[in-house]
Scaffold this motif. Structure first.
Motif, PDB file in Angstrom:
ATOM      1  N   ILE A   1       0.839  -1.203   0.000  1.00 51.47           N
ATOM      2  CA  ILE A   1       0.000   0.000   0.000  1.00 51.47           C
ATOM      3  C   ILE A   1       0.872   1.250   0.000  1.00 51.47           C
ATOM      4  O   ILE A   1       0.615   2.187  -0.768  1.00 51.47           O
TER       5      ILE A   1
ATOM      6  N   HIS B   1       2.290   1.732  -3.467  1.00 53.12           N
ATOM      7  CA  HIS B   1       1.291   2.210  -4.430  1.00 53.12           C
ATOM      8  C   HIS B   1       0.909   3.667  -4.170  1.00 53.12           C
ATOM      9  O   HIS B   1       0.675   4.421  -5.116  1.00 53.12           O
ATOM     10  N   VAL B   2       0.862   4.078  -2.914  1.00 47.23           N
ATOM     11  CA  VAL B   2       0.567   5.488  -2.606  1.00 47.23           C
ATOM     12  C   VAL B   2       1.693   6.375  -3.118  1.00 47.23           C
ATOM     13  O   VAL B   2       1.449   7.411  -3.738  1.00 47.23           O
TER      14      VAL B   2
ATOM     15  N   LYS C   1       1.403   6.840  -6.672  1.00 42.40           N
ATOM     16  CA  LYS C   1       0.088   7.380  -7.055  1.00 42.40           C
ATOM     17  C   LYS C   1      -0.734   6.362  -7.856  1.00 42.40           C
ATOM     18  O   LYS C   1      -1.441   6.724  -8.783  1.00 42.40           O
ATOM     19  N   GLU C   2      -0.613   5.103  -7.487  1.00 43.67           N
ATOM     20  CA  GLU C   2      -1.384   4.023  -8.112  1.00 43.67           C
ATOM     21  C   GLU C   2      -2.544   3.660  -7.186  1.00 43.67           C
ATOM     22  O   GLU C   2      -2.660   2.546  -6.700  1.00 43.67           O
ATOM     23  N   TYR C   3      -3.426   4.605  -6.980  1.00 40.34           N
ATOM     24  CA  TYR C   3      -4.496   4.443  -5.999  1.00 40.34           C
ATOM     25  C   TYR C   3      -5.460   3.298  -6.291  1.00 40.34           C
ATOM     26  O   TYR C   3      -5.909   2.636  -5.354  1.00 40.34           O
ATOM     27  N   PRO C   4      -5.807   3.011  -7.538  1.00 41.27           N
ATOM     28  CA  PRO C   4      -6.726   1.890  -7.773  1.00 41.27           C
ATOM     29  C   PRO C   4      -6.166   0.534  -7.323  1.00 41.27           C
ATOM     30  O   PRO C   4      -6.933  -0.396  -7.066  1.00 41.27           O
TER      31      PRO C   4
ATOM     32  N   ILE D   1      -4.654  -0.120  -4.585  1.00 39.59           N
ATOM     33  CA  ILE D   1      -4.632  -0.245  -3.127  1.00 39.59           C
ATOM     34  C   ILE D   1      -5.747  -1.143  -2.614  1.00 39.59           C
ATOM     35  O   ILE D   1      -5.582  -1.864  -1.633  1.00 39.59           O
TER      36      ILE D   1
END
Length: 118
Positions: A88, A91-92, A95-98, A100
């Motif tokens: 997580i 990914h944050v 900036k790969e929020y989907p 998460i």
């Protein structure tokens, strides 16, 4: 409750075992097509993540199934939850929020297993 925990252990264990095997056996170029995070890390780090996933997957199932060192099952679940927290964070940062959501779900399942088996 025991049946539910077994189902969660088998499903999560198999998922991490297969995901880990894929990470340790395939070239990073092939992995990068479906996993963008692979490009951000060295091949050794990707293999290390795969190895920890294999060990975690085995740890969710084998100790409890054999009755040998059963404390390893909830510890494996805690380890998988930690892997998901680190995923997580990665990914944050990217900036790969989907991406998460799946990490949250897998981490939550691991926490349920850890609590249920401790």
């Amino acid at each position: 409750m025991n049946v539910l925990l077994w189902v969660l252990q088998i499903v999560l264990g198999a998922a991490f075992l297969l995901a880990g095997l894929m990470k340790v056996s395939q070239p990073t170029e092939k992995l990068a097509k479906n996993m963008t995070w692979v490009n951000r890390y060295s091949t050794g780090t990707v293999r290390f993540v795969g190895t920890t996933e294999i060990l975690g997957g085995l740890g969710l199932i084998l100790p409890w199934a054999t009755g040998i060192a059963t404390i390893l099952t909830p510890l494996a679940a805690v380890g998988i939850a930690l892997i998901m927290v680190l995923a997580i964070v990665d990914h944050v940062r990217a900036k790969e929020y989907p991406m998460i959501g799946i990490n949250v779900i897998l981490g939550a399942i691991a926490v349920v297993i850890a609590i249920g088996r401790f």
